[in-house]
Design a protein around this motif. Structure first.
Motif, mmCIF file in Angstrom:
data_model
loop_
_atom_site.group_PDB
_atom_site.id
_atom_site.type_symbol
_atom_site.label_atom_id
_atom_site.label_comp_id
_atom_site.label_asym_id
_atom_site.label_seq_id
_atom_site.Cartn_x
_atom_site.Cartn_y
_atom_site.Cartn_z
ATOM 1 N N SER A 1 -15.002 -45.694 36.410
ATOM 2 C CA SER A 1 -15.475 -44.319 36.233
ATOM 3 C C SER A 1 -15.825 -43.660 37.565
ATOM 4 O O SER A 1 -15.772 -42.441 37.695
ATOM 5 N N ASP A 2 -16.161 -44.466 38.558
ATOM 6 C CA ASP A 2 -16.476 -43.945 39.888
ATOM 7 C C ASP A 2 -15.194 -43.854 40.701
ATOM 8 O O ASP A 2 -14.552 -44.880 40.991
ATOM 9 N N PRO A 3 -14.760 -42.653 41.115
ATOM 10 C CA PRO A 3 -13.519 -42.502 41.870
ATOM 11 C C PRO A 3 -13.527 -43.270 43.188
ATOM 12 O O PRO A 3 -12.465 -43.640 43.705
ATOM 13 N N ASP B 1 -12.512 -48.989 43.912
ATOM 14 C CA ASP B 1 -11.101 -49.392 43.891
ATOM 15 C C ASP B 1 -10.973 -50.753 43.216
ATOM 16 O O ASP B 1 -11.601 -51.727 43.659
ATOM 17 N N TRP C 1 0.378 -48.063 36.516
ATOM 18 C CA TRP C 1 -0.964 -48.322 37.054
ATOM 19 C C TRP C 1 -1.167 -49.813 37.288
ATOM 20 O O TRP C 1 -1.652 -50.223 38.340
#
Length: 355
Positions: free
Chosen positions: A250-252, A255, A297
């Motif tokens: 959820s946090d861009p 990674d 992805w």
């Protein structure tokens, strides 16, 4: 009950009873001679594995265990009663170390298995043993020997075929809920899981395996950050590791590749043996992506990781891909068991040939 996986206890075996210095005194037997009996042996202390226990929490309050002393010998050649042993139940999977030397005394891995941790003292000899042609009325006896005393470090390592490895919020608890009857807590904040959870995955008749969900690890876990060392050791007995990665964080700024590499580094720092164990990459939370974008992805993450092992893309929440993964795990474990049986048979045959 609060989960506790380490404990320190003191065990004290009983001393042996002393031998008796007694003489036979009966009417019409003027020279009865010595009849002192031996002392009884001291009680010993044992640990016994009990599958009904899953934590060492009981030892937070009871830390000292002492067996009975043997009774002294008596007249008429009567041996003293032996001291009663003490049997301490511990969870299956308990590793026992001597606190002073660090030596591993034993490893209790099966229900009902027993381990002697403190030997009771031997009983002393009565004066009957010292009778001879030149010593008709001996008064010598020996005292019972002291029982062993030890401080033990108990360490519980959960018994599971498969271990889940991942950062907090990778979806390990959600996955174990999806494939087993275990119900660990699930929430959208880190460190929901505070102690290991075991779940039994059943695929068919006589086909099942045990999976362990341990608390999420953080950078520095191998050096003791968070509860890292305490819970990394729970993976020591597993035959297969599943490395769960939040593929769609959820946090861009987060990674998945960096997360996976960091956790692999922690594993290598903690244990070479654990780092070399079979490990599958499980990319979780694929339900957050459109179906058409998922494969690309996954391919990108695998490529950047240069991963050469098994890869599975799943959604623990939706259940997508979980049955395929469980079937593959079952096949792997059964093949491993067959290979081990063949190796054992070949080793036994070679041993018979040499004899």
């Amino acid at each position: 009950m609060k989960f506790v996986d380490e404990a320190s206890i003191r065990v004290e075996a009983g001393d042996g009873g002393n031998g008796s210095a007694s003489f036979r005194r009966e009417k019409f037997i003027p020279f009865g001679g010595p009849d002192g009996g031996d002392g009884g042996k001291g009680g010993s202390v044992w640990l016994q594995a009990d599958e009904g226990l899953n934590t060492l929490a009981d030892f937070r309050h009871s830390r000292r265990f002492r067996a009975e002393r043997g009774e002294n010998g008596m007249s008429r050649q009567k041996t003293g009663k032996g001291g009663q042993d003490v049997i301490i139940p511990v969870p299956v999977g308990t590793l026992v170390r001597d606190d002073q030397t660090g030596e591993i005394i034993g490893d209790l891995t099966a229900h009902g298995e027993r381990l002697l941790v403190a030997q009771g003292g031997r009983g002393g000899l009565g004066n009957l043993h010292f009778k001879s042609s030149t010593n008709r009325a001996p008064r010598q006896t020996t005292s019972g020997t002291s029982g062993e005393e030890r401080v033990l470090q108990l360490e519980l390592q959960v018994l599971a075929d498969v271990g889940l490895l991942g950062l907090p919020n990778a979806g390990k608890s959600t996955f174990i809920r999806a494939v087993s009857a275990a119900r660990p807590r699930v929430a959208d904040y880190p460190f929901t899981t505070l102690y290991p959870n075991l779940g039994v995955v059943r695929l068919g008749h006589h086909q099942s395996f045990v999976i362990a969900d341990i608390p999420g690890l953080i950078p520095g876990a191998a050096e003791g950050a968070g509860l890292g060392i305490r819970f990394l050791k729970h993976l020591a007995r597993t035959r297969l590791l599943l490395h769960l990665v939040d593929a769609v964080p959820s946090d861009p700024a987060q990674d998945p590749v960096t997360d996976a590499q960091g956790l692999a580094a922690e594993l290598e720092q903690f244990s070479d043996d654990l780092a070399q164990r079979e490990r599958w990459l499980i990319l979780n939370k694929l339900d957050l992506l459109p179906p058409d974008d998922r494969q690309a992805w996954v391919d990108d993450i695998v490529s950047r990781l240069a991963w050469e092992g098994q890869v599975f893309a799943i959604s623990g929440l939706a259940g997508d891909g979980t049955q395929t993964l469980c079937a593959a795990i079952m096949d792997y474990l059964e093949n491993q068991a067959r290979n081990q049986a063949e190796m054992d048979a070949a080793r036994a045959e070679l041993q018979e040939t040499r004899e």
